[in-house]
Design an enzyme around this catalytic site. Structure first.
Site: not given
Length: 378
Positions: A133, A206, A343
C-alpha cells in the site's frame, strides 16, 4: 386565512422540505470545517458533500479518507455505510486503512523490489517481507491540497505531489483525485497522475463497506463479481502469476452469493492464505471502459450497491483481521468481517509479472482511472 398567509406557510413548507434530508430533498453542495491539526501545525479539514436526495459523504484531505457515508435503507432511514473512526486524532494514530487513497501502489509488490529501465528499486517492506500500500508513509498519511467544488453534484478535488524517491519510488508524481457525489446517489472517484521519470502507479480507495448500517457483520450480504478468474497467491499473498478460473472454487461469485457461504472453507489453500477473502479478482471484461464490476446487497436494510470501474481487477477483502479493538463513529466495535472492501486496481505485484496489465507510467503519459460506487434500495 388570507392569501398572503397561505403563501407564507407554503414558502416555509417548501424551505423545510428542501433543507431537511429526512424529507427526501436537501440543499446540494459542499461545506468545510476544521477536522484537526497535523503534527507540523497544518490544519486538516473535513468536507461534507450533500446531494439533493439528502445523501452525505464526509471526506478529509488527510489521506483522502472517506470518514462517513450516509445512505437510506428501504424505509428511507439514513445510516452510515463505511467504517471510520470518531476523531482526527484516531486517524493520526493509524487505522486498518478505513477509506483512504492508497498509493503510489495499491496492494503488494514482492520483496519491495521492482526493475524499471534496467534499474532495480528497493521499496519499504512490511512484516511479510513485501511492499504494501505505498510504503510506511503512503498517500493515506499525506495532507492533500483540497479544492471544494459546489453545485448540484458537489465535488472535492485533492492534489498531492509525491517527490522523486519518496518511499523508494522514482519520479516526481503529480496526483489528482476527485470525489464527486452524483445526483443518482453514486460516489464517483477519478484518479489522474503524471510523472517526470518512468515509475509505477496503481491508485485505489480502501473503503470498508457495511450496508447494514453497522448493525451486523457482512457475512450475509450478497456479493456478485463480474469475474471469471482470480489470482492465486503464495503464503505471503503475492500472486503466483496464474489466472485461475473461479468455477468450482470458493471464489465463484459470478452469481449473487452470500459472502460467508464458503469463507471458512479450510480445505481451500487460498482461503487459508487470506484468512478468508483477500484476493484480486480478474474482470471478465478487460476493457478500459467504465463497466459494472460488482454488486453488494444487504437484504435486511434493502441497500444495494453497484460498483463500476475502468480497472482490470478488484481486490476483495473481508475484514479478516479486524478484532473489535477499534470502535467506529457510532461506538460500535469493528469485529472480524465487519467490513467489505472493493479495491478497484491493477493486479498486485504487476511490475514483476510481464503477463499482467502494466502499471508503468512514463513521462508524457497520463494515468487515468475511474470508479463509481452507486447506492440504491430494493
Amino acid at each position: 386565512m388570507k392569501t398572503s398567509s397561505l403563501l407564507l406557510l407554503a414558502y416555509y413548507a417548501l424551505f423545510h422540505a428542501f433543507n431537511n434530508p429526512a424529507s427526501g430533498k436537501a440543499k446540494a453542495g459542499i461545506t468545510q470545517a476544521i477536522f484537526g491539526t497535523m503534527p507540523d501545525g497544518k490544519e486538516a479539514h473535513l468536507f461534507t458533500l450533500t446531494n439533493a436526495a439528502g445523501m452525505e459523504v464526509k471526506i478529509t484531505n488527510y489521506g483522502g479518507h472517506i470518514v462517513t457515508w450516509t445512505a437510506p435503507d428501504k424505509n428511507n432511514k439514513q445510516e452510515n455505510i463505511t467504517l471510520g473512526v470518531p476523531t482526527f486524532a484516531d486517524y493520526l494514530k493509524g487505522t486498518p486503512a478505513f477509506g483512504p487513497i492508497i498509493g503510489r501502489y495499491g496492494n503488494r509488490i514482492a520483496k519491495g523490489k521492482l526493475v524499471l529501465n534496467g534499474k532495480e528499486y528497493n521499496l519499504p517492506t512490511n512484516g511479510s517481507g513485501n511492499h504494501m500500500h505505498g510504503g510506511k508513509v503512503g498517500f493515506d498519511k499525506k495532507l492533500w491540497n483540497a479544492t471544494p467544488v459546489n453545485g448540484a453534484e458537489p465535488a472535492l478535488k485533492l492534489h498531492y505531489t509525491s517527490p522523486d524517491g519518496e518511499e523508494g519510488y522514482p519520479g516526481t508524481l503529480n496526483v489528482d483525485v476527485t470525489y464527486t457525489l452524483q445526483k443518482d446517489n453514486a460516489l464517483r472517484i477519478d484518479y489522474r497522475a503524471t510523472t517526470d521519470k518512468v515509475t509505477v502507479v496503481n491508485l485505489t480507495n480502501h473503503a470498508y463497506f457495511n450496508l447494514s448500517g453497522m448493525k451486523r457483520d457482512v457475512l450475509n450480504q450478497q456479493l456478485l463479481i463480474k469475474a471469471d478468474k482470480f489470482l492465486p497467491t503464495d503464503p505471503t499473498q503475492i500472486p503466483t502469476g496464474e489466472l485461475k478460473p473461479v468455477k468450482g472454487t470458493p471464489f465463484d461469485f459470478t452469481k449473487p452469493t452470500v459472502v460467508g457461504a464458503r469463507i471458512n472453507d479450510t480445505t481451500d489453500t487460498q482461503v487459508k492464505y487470506g484468512f478468508g477473502y483477500d484476493h484480486c479478482w480478474v474482470f471478465t471484461d478487460q476493457s478500459k471502459k467504465l463497466k459494472l464490476g460488482a454488486t453488494v446487497y444487504e437484504p435486511k436494510s434493502g441497500r444495494f450497491m453497484e460498483m463500476y470501474t475502468t480497472e482490470p481487477g478488484v481486490q476483495i477483502y473481508t475484514g479478516n483481521h479486524l478484532n473489535g479493538k477499534v470502535q467506529g463513529v457510532e461506538g460500535v466495535p469493528y469485529t472480524r468481517r465487519f467490513g467489505l472492501c472493493l479495491e478497484t486496481q491493477h493486479f498486485p505485484d504487476s511490475p514483476n509479472h510481464p503477463n499482467f496489465p502494466s502499471t508503468t507510467l512514463r513521462p508524457g503519459e497520463n494515468y487515468q482511472s475511474t470508479t463509481v460506487y452507486k447506492l440504491s434500495v430494493k
